[in-house]
Design an enzyme around this catalytic site. Structure first.
Site, short mmCIF file in Angstrom:
data_model
loop_
_atom_site.label_atom_id
_atom_site.label_comp_id
_atom_site.label_asym_id
_atom_site.label_seq_id
_atom_site.Cartn_x
_atom_site.Cartn_y
_atom_site.Cartn_z
CG MET A 48 -1.68 -1.23 1.47
SD MET A 48 -2.60 -1.11 3.01
CE MET A 48 -3.39 -2.70 3.06
N GLY B 239 -6.43 -12.73 6.51
CA GLY B 239 -5.40 -12.07 7.32
C GLY B 239 -5.67 -12.25 8.79
CG PHE C 151 -7.28 0.05 7.13
CD1 PHE C 151 -6.22 0.57 7.86
CD2 PHE C 151 -7.99 0.91 6.28
CE1 PHE C 151 -5.87 1.91 7.78
CE2 PHE C 151 -7.65 2.26 6.19
CZ PHE C 151 -6.59 2.76 6.94
N GLY C 152 -6.57 -4.41 7.26
CA GLY C 152 -7.03 -5.75 7.63
C GLY C 152 -8.10 -5.61 8.69
N GLY C 153 -8.76 -6.71 8.99
CA GLY C 153 -9.70 -6.74 10.11
C GLY C 153 -11.04 -6.07 9.89
CG MET D 150 -10.34 -5.37 -3.37
SD MET D 150 -9.05 -6.34 -2.53
CE MET D 150 -9.27 -5.83 -0.83
#
Ligand code: DX5
Ligand code: ZN
Length: 219
Positions: A38, A198, A144-146, A138
Site C-alpha cells: 500500500m 489475514g 486495512f485488515g480486520g 475485494m
C-alpha cells in the site's frame, strides 16, 4: 475440481517476528503467501515495501501473491518480478491502460491479476477477462485488515464466474477481505478459487490449525 487455495495475508502478521510468521505459513497447509503493498495514495494506509518483501522472499517457500494497492503500478512491475512475485495484481481503478499492464506483467513471467474495489462492476472486465489469470475481488474497501466482509460480494462472485465460463476463460477468482470460517464455504460454492485471510488466521490462537480449518471447510 481443483482444491481451493488459501492465501494468508501477512499484513496481519507480527512484524516483529516476520520470519517466524512466514515460516508458520510455510509449514501450514496454505498455498500462497498474500503480500499487501500500500502506498498511502491509492489507499489511506502504508503497509510495507520492497526491503521487507525481500526478506519475506528469503524465508518463503510458497508462491508470493502480491497485491499492489498503489497508483500507477506499471512503474514497479519489473521490480516485483525481481523480488520473486509469482502473481502480481494491479487495481483496475489504478490503471489507465489495463490491457497494457497485464501484458507487461506476463512479459516478466508472472501471472497477471486484477483487483477490483467493492464499488467496481464486474461488467468492466468483460473485454479483458481472457487476459486475466486471477481476479482479486475485494470484499472490503482496501487499505486495512480486520474489516467486516461486504455481503454483496456473493452476487459479484456468481456474476464473475458466469462471465469467466461464458468467455471460456481460465481466470481464477480470489476473495480478499473479511474471510472467516463463517463465509468461506459459501464463497467457494459461489465460485471462489482462492481465499485470502489475514486477521482470521494471524489473530487466532493457533494459526496453523486455523489454516487447516479453512482448508477442510472449503475442500
Ligand atoms: C486489505 C488487504 C487484505 C487484508 C485482508 O486491503 O488487501 O489482503 O490483509 O485482511 P483481513 O482478512 O483481516 O480482512
Ligand atoms: Zn490483499
Amino acid at each position: 475440481m481443483t482444491k481451493t487455495k488459501i492465501a494468508p495475508s501477512l499484513l496481519a502478521a507480527d512484524f516483529g517476528n516476520l520470519q517466524r510468521d512466514v515460516e508458520m505459513v510455510n509449514q501450514s497447509e496454505a498455498d500462497w503467501h498474500h503480500i499487501d503493498i500500500m502506498d498511502g495514495v491509492f489507499v489511506p494506509n502504508i503497509s510495507y515495501g520492497m526491503p521487507v518483501l525481500k526478506n519475506i522472499q528469503k524465508h518463503a517457500t510458497k508462491p508470493l501473491d502480491v497485491h499492489l494497492m498503489i497508483v500507477d503500478p506499471d512503474r514497479y512491475i519489473k521490480t516485483f518480478a525481481e523480488l520473486g512475485a509469482s502473481v502480481l495484481s494491479v487495481h483496475y481503478e489504478a490503471c489507465n491502460h489495463l490491457h497494457r499492464s497485464l501484458q507487461a506483467i506476463k512479459a516478466e513471467g508472472m501471472k497477471a491479476g486484477v483487483a477490483i474495489n467493492p464499488h467496481t462492476s464486474i461488467s468492466l472486465l468483460e473485454d479483458t477477462i481472457k487476459d486475466i489469470d486471477v481476479v482479486c475481488l475485494m470484499s472490503v474497501n482496501p487499505g486495512f485488515g480486520g474489516q467486516s466482509f461486504i455481503e454483496n460480494t456473493y452476487e459479484k462472485v456468481r456474476y464473475l464466474k458466469e462471465l469467466i465460463d461464458n468467455k471460456r476463460a481460465k481466470t481464477l477468482i480470489e476473495i480478499d477481505g473479511g474471510v472467516t470460517s463463517k463465509n468461506a464455504k459459501a464463497l467457494v460454492d459461489a465460485g471462489a478459487d482462492i481465499l485470502v485471510a489475514g486477521s482470521f488466521v494471524f489473530k487466532s490462537d493457533n494459526p496453523i490449525e486455523t489454516i487447516q480449518e479453512l482448508k477442510n471447510i472449503t475442500g
